[in-house]
Design a protein around this motif. Structure first.
Motif, mmCIF file in Angstrom:
data_model
loop_
_atom_site.group_PDB
_atom_site.id
_atom_site.type_symbol
_atom_site.label_atom_id
_atom_site.label_comp_id
_atom_site.label_asym_id
_atom_site.label_seq_id
_atom_site.Cartn_x
_atom_site.Cartn_y
_atom_site.Cartn_z
ATOM 1 N N LEU A 299 0.803 -1.223 0.000
ATOM 2 C CA LEU A 299 0.000 0.000 0.000
ATOM 3 C C LEU A 299 0.834 1.270 0.000
ATOM 4 O O LEU A 299 0.318 2.350 -0.290
ATOM 5 N N THR A 300 2.123 1.170 0.328
ATOM 6 C CA THR A 300 2.966 2.367 0.418
ATOM 7 C C THR A 300 4.173 2.356 -0.520
ATOM 8 O O THR A 300 4.766 3.404 -0.763
ATOM 9 N N GLY A 301 4.574 1.185 -1.003
ATOM 10 C CA GLY A 301 5.801 1.114 -1.792
ATOM 11 C C GLY A 301 7.041 1.300 -0.941
ATOM 12 O O GLY A 301 8.132 1.576 -1.447
ATOM 13 N N LYS B 291 6.966 11.945 4.125
ATOM 14 C CA LYS B 291 5.754 11.684 4.904
ATOM 15 C C LYS B 291 4.756 11.018 3.963
ATOM 16 O O LYS B 291 4.425 11.571 2.918
ATOM 17 N N PHE B 292 4.286 9.863 4.377
ATOM 18 C CA PHE B 292 3.341 9.143 3.521
ATOM 19 C C PHE B 292 1.934 9.297 4.095
ATOM 20 O O PHE B 292 1.700 8.981 5.267
ATOM 21 N N ALA C 235 7.902 11.007 -5.175
ATOM 22 C CA ALA C 235 7.870 11.626 -3.855
ATOM 23 C C ALA C 235 7.334 10.659 -2.808
ATOM 24 O O ALA C 235 7.767 10.675 -1.654
ATOM 25 N N LEU C 236 6.395 9.812 -3.213
ATOM 26 C CA LEU C 236 5.813 8.855 -2.275
ATOM 27 C C LEU C 236 6.798 7.759 -1.881
ATOM 28 O O LEU C 236 6.838 7.334 -0.722
ATOM 29 N N VAL C 237 7.575 7.285 -2.832
ATOM 30 C CA VAL C 237 8.462 6.159 -2.537
ATOM 31 C C VAL C 237 9.886 6.583 -2.212
ATOM 32 O O VAL C 237 10.726 5.762 -1.868
#
Length: 395
Positions: free
Chosen positions: A215-217, A261-262, A350-352
């Motif tokens: 769900l987050t990588g 920050k996720f 940016a997410l991973v």
């Protein structure tokens, strides 16, 4: 052993001598170093007077241009340059960076071309002495490029620090090397099946870890480093990712863009809250085994180890007849899903935390709408149920 008799030629500074009955050439050139001390530069072994003269001209030009360091360092070997490179960088390296560099250089580069002078390392040398033997051994493109990048890094360092004036090699020819095995993303059906199996047949830590990676990588090291008090913010729906953990313990991430920050989507928050209830129960007995408050622990209350998830994935694949995959496949799956749903590359990056510095600067300070949407997209793609452990599973 007596030195060969050096005989002057018509060219000032160039000499010849006999070696095994053959005429060989060399040069001598006197100059002042950076400290005003009188020095002499000599080199022998040239097959022709023209080559000796050309080498002498290059030395003279370097000194006249003020590049005395090039002249003083041109007898430096690859081994010696690598030692200088390590000494200059080790204070800024993470422990794993130094270990990885030393392993690759000692295992492959030093063994093959470490004895050579850096000025003699050219395309032919790199290809024939370093790359081709590894191709014959079956090394794949990706591995070969990783090895080459280490070599290239120390030479780039040498140029930057005026140890060497230029490189004499470029990217090697890898056309005969086999292609690297590409990491595959799991399909939605595959990941749904894996998570359902983990939810109904395995431990809650297994299920929660696998779900969160998908769900987050997130990287496995980042997952292992998470702590309840500092990293999980249920009030603001944020997971703070600011460290990683390997066999040597927790440490800061390798790159700046790994700090991030996720945003928690509903699936992530629900699964973590469910897991936290179990965690608090187990910690009533085993709190002393997790003094730093790491999020993910075993049923004995100890923080999960480096190979914890790999072992359980191997077990699931073997028992359930699923094509083998690694924890990193879940990260790859996350990225693939985001990109296939037209989420901007910079947003996914940016997410991973896996982008160049310029991307990091754009997205590190606050959440863009796209980032929150990208996280919520996972809720739309897959629905995860609460954990349900089977009594049939034996630890």
């Amino acid at each position: 052993m007596a030195r060969e008799k050096m005989t002057k030629t018509k060219i000032d500074g160039v000499y010849w001598y006999k070696l095994n009955g053959k005429k060989i050439f060399g040069y001598r050139y006197k100059y002042y170093d950076r400290y005003g001390a009188r020095r002499e530069k000599t080199e022998r072994g040239f097959e022709s007077i023209e080559k000796a003269e050309r080498a002498l001209i290059e030395v003279k030009a370097s000194i006249l241009d003020g590049n005395v360091s090039f002249v003083e360092n041109d007898n430096l070997t690859v081994v010696q340059l690598n030692e200088i490179y390590i000494d200059a960088n080790k204070t800024n390296w993470k422990p794993t960076s130094e270990r990885n560099h030393n392993y690759v250089m000692n295992q492959y580069v030093i063994n093959s071309i470490g004895h050579l002078k850096i000025k003699n390392v050219n395309n032919i040398v790199v290809q024939r002495e370093l790359i081709d033997p590894l191709i014959i051994k079956g090394f794949k493109e990706g591995t070969l490029m990783s090895i080459f990048r280490r070599l290239n890094a120390i030479f780039t360092f040498a140029i930057k620090n005026e140890i060497l004036d230029r490189k004499k090699f470029s990217t090697p020819n890898l056309s005969r090397a086999s292609e690297s095995i590409k990491r595959n993303a799991l399909s939605i059906d595959e990941i749904t099946r894996v998570l359902e199996i983990a939810r109904t047949k395995y431990k809650i830590t297994h299920y929660t870890c696998l779900s969160l990676l998908f769900l987050t990588g997130m990287r496995v090291g980042e997952l292992r480093a998470l702590q309840w008090e500092t990293d999980i913010d249920f009030e603001n729906n944020i997971i703070h990712i600011n460290k990683t953990k390997d066999r040597y313990g927790s440490r800061t991430p390798k790159t700046k863009n790994s700090y991030r920050k996720f945003p928690m989507n509903e699936n992530i928050k629900s699964i973590l809250l469910d897991y936290k209830k179990w965690y608090e129960e187990i910690m009533e007995t085993y709190k002393f085994r997790n003094p730093d408050g790491h999020v993910f622990v075993t049923y004995a209350g100890e923080p999960i180890g480096e190979r914890y998830l790999k072992r359980i994935i191997d077990l699931i694949c073997e028992r359930e007849k699923i094509t083998h995959f690694t924890p990193h496949y879940l990260r790859h799956t996350f990225v693939t899903i985001q990109l296939s749903n037209k989420i901007p590359v910079s947003t996914v990056a940016a997410l991973v935390g896996d982008t160049p510095e310029t991307i990091y600067k754009v997205y590190a300070h606050s959440f863009e709408k796209d980032e929150v949407h990208a996280s919520k997209l996972m809720d739309e793609i897959i629905n995860l149920s609460s954990f349900e452990e089977s009594e049939e599973f034996e630890k």
